[in-house]
Design a protein around this motif. Structure first.
Motif, PDB file in Angstrom:
ATOM      1  N   LEU A 181       0.789  -1.241   0.093  1.00  0.00           N
ATOM      2  CA  LEU A 181       0.027   0.016  -0.001  1.00  0.00           C
ATOM      3  C   LEU A 181       0.794   1.304   0.024  1.00  0.00           C
ATOM      4  CD1 LEU A 181      -2.769  -1.019   2.629  1.00  0.00           C
ATOM      5  CD2 LEU A 181      -2.999  -1.253   0.094  1.00  0.00           C
ATOM      6  N   SER A 182       2.241   1.245  -0.130  1.00  0.00           N
ATOM      7  CA  SER A 182       3.066   2.324   0.018  1.00  0.00           C
ATOM      8  C   SER A 182       2.901   3.367  -1.128  1.00  0.00           C
ATOM      9  CB  SER A 182       4.356   1.713   0.048  1.00  0.00           C
ATOM     10  OG  SER A 182       4.721   1.199  -1.192  1.00  0.00           O
ATOM     11  N   SER A 183       2.304   3.026  -2.155  1.00  0.00           N
ATOM     12  CA  SER A 183       1.842   4.122  -3.022  1.00  0.00           C
ATOM     13  C   SER A 183       0.758   4.677  -3.028  1.00  0.00           C
ATOM     14  CB  SER A 183       2.126   3.562  -4.766  1.00  0.00           C
ATOM     15  OG  SER A 183       1.118   2.592  -4.866  1.00  0.00           O
ATOM     16  N   CYS A 184      -0.143   4.175  -2.210  1.00  0.00           N
ATOM     17  CA  CYS A 184      -1.731   4.675  -1.916  1.00  0.00           C
ATOM     18  C   CYS A 184      -1.817   5.840  -0.858  1.00  0.00           C
ATOM     19  CB  CYS A 184      -2.345   3.477  -1.493  1.00  0.00           C
ATOM     20  SG  CYS A 184      -2.436   1.963  -2.801  1.00  0.00           S
ATOM     21  N   GLU A 185      -2.635   6.433  -0.838  1.00  0.00           N
ATOM     22  CA  GLU A 185      -2.936   7.536   0.125  1.00  0.00           C
ATOM     23  C   GLU A 185      -4.468   7.179   0.998  1.00  0.00           C
ATOM     24  OE1 GLU A 185      -0.866   9.987   0.550  1.00  0.00           O
ATOM     25  OE2 GLU A 185       0.315   9.352  -1.282  1.00  0.00           O
ATOM     26  N   PHE A 186      -3.909   7.339   2.326  1.00  0.00           N
ATOM     27  CA  PHE A 186      -5.029   7.267   3.182  1.00  0.00           C
ATOM     28  C   PHE A 186      -4.869   7.750   4.587  1.00  0.00           C
ATOM     29  CE2 PHE A 186      -2.380   3.586   3.111  1.00  0.00           C
ATOM     30  CZ  PHE A 186      -2.283   3.387   4.346  1.00  0.00           C
ATOM     31  N   ARG A 187      -5.891   8.301   5.097  1.00  0.00           N
ATOM     32  CA  ARG A 187      -5.542   8.709   6.806  1.00  0.00           C
ATOM     33  C   ARG A 187      -5.897   7.788   7.548  1.00  0.00           C
ATOM     34  NH1 ARG A 187      -8.170  14.699   7.462  1.00  0.00           N
ATOM     35  NH2 ARG A 187      -7.042  14.300   9.544  1.00  0.00           N
ATOM     36  N   SER A 188      -6.856   6.925   7.136  1.00  0.00           N
ATOM     37  CA  SER A 188      -7.205   5.775   8.190  1.00  0.00           C
ATOM     38  C   SER A 188      -7.791   4.670   7.377  1.00  0.00           C
ATOM     39  CB  SER A 188      -8.108   6.121   9.181  1.00  0.00           C
ATOM     40  OG  SER A 188      -9.354   6.701   8.549  1.00  0.00           O
ATOM     41  N   ILE A 189      -7.478   3.446   7.529  1.00  0.00           N
ATOM     42  CA  ILE A 189      -8.099   2.357   7.082  1.00  0.00           C
ATOM     43  C   ILE A 189      -8.808   1.326   8.155  1.00  0.00           C
ATOM     44  CG2 ILE A 189      -7.274   2.458   4.573  1.00  0.00           C
ATOM     45  CD1 ILE A 189      -5.538   0.324   5.718  1.00  0.00           C
ATOM     46  N   GLY A 190      -9.739   0.670   7.716  1.00  0.00           N
ATOM     47  CA  GLY A 190     -10.075  -0.148   8.695  1.00  0.00           C
ATOM     48  C   GLY A 190      -9.708  -1.559   8.667  1.00  0.00           C
ATOM     49  N   VAL A 191      -8.687  -1.975   9.510  1.00  0.00           N
ATOM     50  CA  VAL A 191      -7.940  -3.244   9.531  1.00  0.00           C
ATOM     51  C   VAL A 191      -7.925  -3.895  10.749  1.00  0.00           C
ATOM     52  CG1 VAL A 191      -5.858  -2.148   9.324  1.00  0.00           C
ATOM     53  CG2 VAL A 191      -6.076  -4.558   8.332  1.00  0.00           C
ATOM     54  N   THR A 192      -7.770  -5.251  10.815  1.00  0.00           N
ATOM     55  CA  THR A 192      -7.280  -5.573  12.491  1.00  0.00           C
ATOM     56  C   THR A 192      -5.894  -5.718  12.284  1.00  0.00           C
ATOM     57  OG1 THR A 192      -7.277  -8.157  11.338  1.00  0.00           O
ATOM     58  CG2 THR A 192      -9.504  -7.287  12.620  1.00  0.00           C
ATOM     59  N   LEU A 193      -5.210  -6.174  13.608  1.00  0.00           N
ATOM     60  CA  LEU A 193      -3.909  -6.234  13.920  1.00  0.00           C
ATOM     61  C   LEU A 193      -3.435  -7.208  13.005  1.00  0.00           C
ATOM     62  CD1 LEU A 193      -1.112  -5.373  14.996  1.00  0.00           C
ATOM     63  CD2 LEU A 193      -1.759  -6.595  17.333  1.00  0.00           C
ATOM     64  N   GLU A 194      -4.233  -8.355  13.386  1.00  0.00           N
ATOM     65  CA  GLU A 194      -3.673  -9.686  12.577  1.00  0.00           C
ATOM     66  C   GLU A 194      -3.702  -9.706  11.050  1.00  0.00           C
ATOM     67  OE1 GLU A 194      -2.191 -13.355  11.941  1.00  0.00           O
ATOM     68  OE2 GLU A 194      -2.445 -12.363  13.861  1.00  0.00           O
ATOM     69  N   GLY A 195      -4.677  -8.921  10.491  1.00  0.00           N
ATOM     70  CA  GLY A 195      -4.836  -8.637   9.069  1.00  0.00           C
ATOM     71  C   GLY A 195      -3.859  -7.780   8.576  1.00  0.00           C
ATOM     72  N   LEU A 196      -3.267  -7.032   9.247  1.00  0.00           N
ATOM     73  CA  LEU A 196      -2.163  -6.025   8.960  1.00  0.00           C
ATOM     74  C   LEU A 196      -0.733  -6.468   8.681  1.00  0.00           C
ATOM     75  CD1 LEU A 196      -1.688  -2.885   8.431  1.00  0.00           C
ATOM     76  CD2 LEU A 196      -1.335  -2.630  10.676  1.00  0.00           C
ATOM     77  N   ARG A 197      -0.865  -7.708   9.547  1.00  0.00           N
ATOM     78  CA  ARG A 197       0.740  -8.330   9.684  1.00  0.00           C
ATOM     79  C   ARG A 197       1.183  -8.582   8.239  1.00  0.00           C
ATOM     80  NH1 ARG A 197       2.171 -10.207  14.267  1.00  0.00           N
ATOM     81  NH2 ARG A 197      -0.016 -10.122  14.985  1.00  0.00           N
TER      82      ARG A 197
END
Length: 219
Positions: A181-197
């Protein structure tokens, strides 16, 4: 043992002949299991269609507006949507294989529970679109706006997000391991800690996940 990350592979393009003849789909109501194939549909509005298991095979939609269209379990193979408006169209439980959406308006487009294989979204406006419980493999989303879209419990394999607006997009219960997601722009997204891993982000994006990680980001 480390989890093997899926390899990102560019979606395979639709297999289309060099020339397709115009198709006249008319204004008649489509029946369940209607098959539309081998042609171009250009510069028209398709409205008030509701059917189950309609199939499009080797079709190009060029500047087509879909108005009040619900096609549950639609099947699309080797299809291109070019400069089309599919806002609020319902394609729940759809199967898409080698499909491209280019410069399309997809506000509220519903692909919940769909299966996507080799699908590209390029320069599309997909705010509020729905991909809940969808299965995405070899899907590319690039140069697009997908703010407030919903990928709850979606399955990703070989999926790329490039230069895309994702603010307030929901990825709850989805696993983003290997997703860049490094080329994308966002201030917040909905994700779980496990999902973000295993998700790949820029250093300045980490602030978006401060509360999730249990840290305080000091400016």
């Amino acid at each position: 043992m480390a989890t093997k990350k899926p390899k990102n592979i560019d979606p395979e393009a639709p297999r289309l002949p060099s020339r397709l003849e115009p198709l006249d789909v008319g204004d008649e109501e489509w029946e369940d299991k209607t098959v539309i194939e081998n042609g171009r549909i250009e510069s028209r509005t398709i409205r008030d269609q509701r059917a189950d298991k309609v199939a499009f095979d080797v079709v190009v939609f060029d500047r087509v507006t879909f108005d009040r269209v619900t096609l549950e379990r639609v099947e699309l193979t080797d299809v291109v949507f070019d400069s089309c408006d599919l806002s609020n169209v319902i394609f729940r439980d759809a199967v898409l294989h080698r499909v491209e959406f280019v410069n399309c308006k997809l506000l509220g487009f519903d692909l919940s529970n769909a299966t996507l294989r080799n699908v590209k979204f390029d320069k599309c406006h997909g705010q509020y679109s729905m991909f809940r419980f969808a299965d995405l493999k070899y899907v590319g989303i690039q140069d697009s706006q997908f703010e407030k879209s919903d990928f709850y419990d979606a399955v990703f394999s070989g999926v790329t997000f490039a230069d895309t607006e994702l603010d307030q997009t929901q990825f709850g219960n989805a696993r983003l391991a290997g997703i860049d997601l490094s080329s994308c722009e966002f201030r917040s997204i909905g994700v779980t800690l496990e999902g973000l891993r295993g998700c790949i982000v820029r250093s300045d994006q980490i602030e978006s996940f401060g509360s999730l990680l249990g840290v305080v980001v000091k400016e």
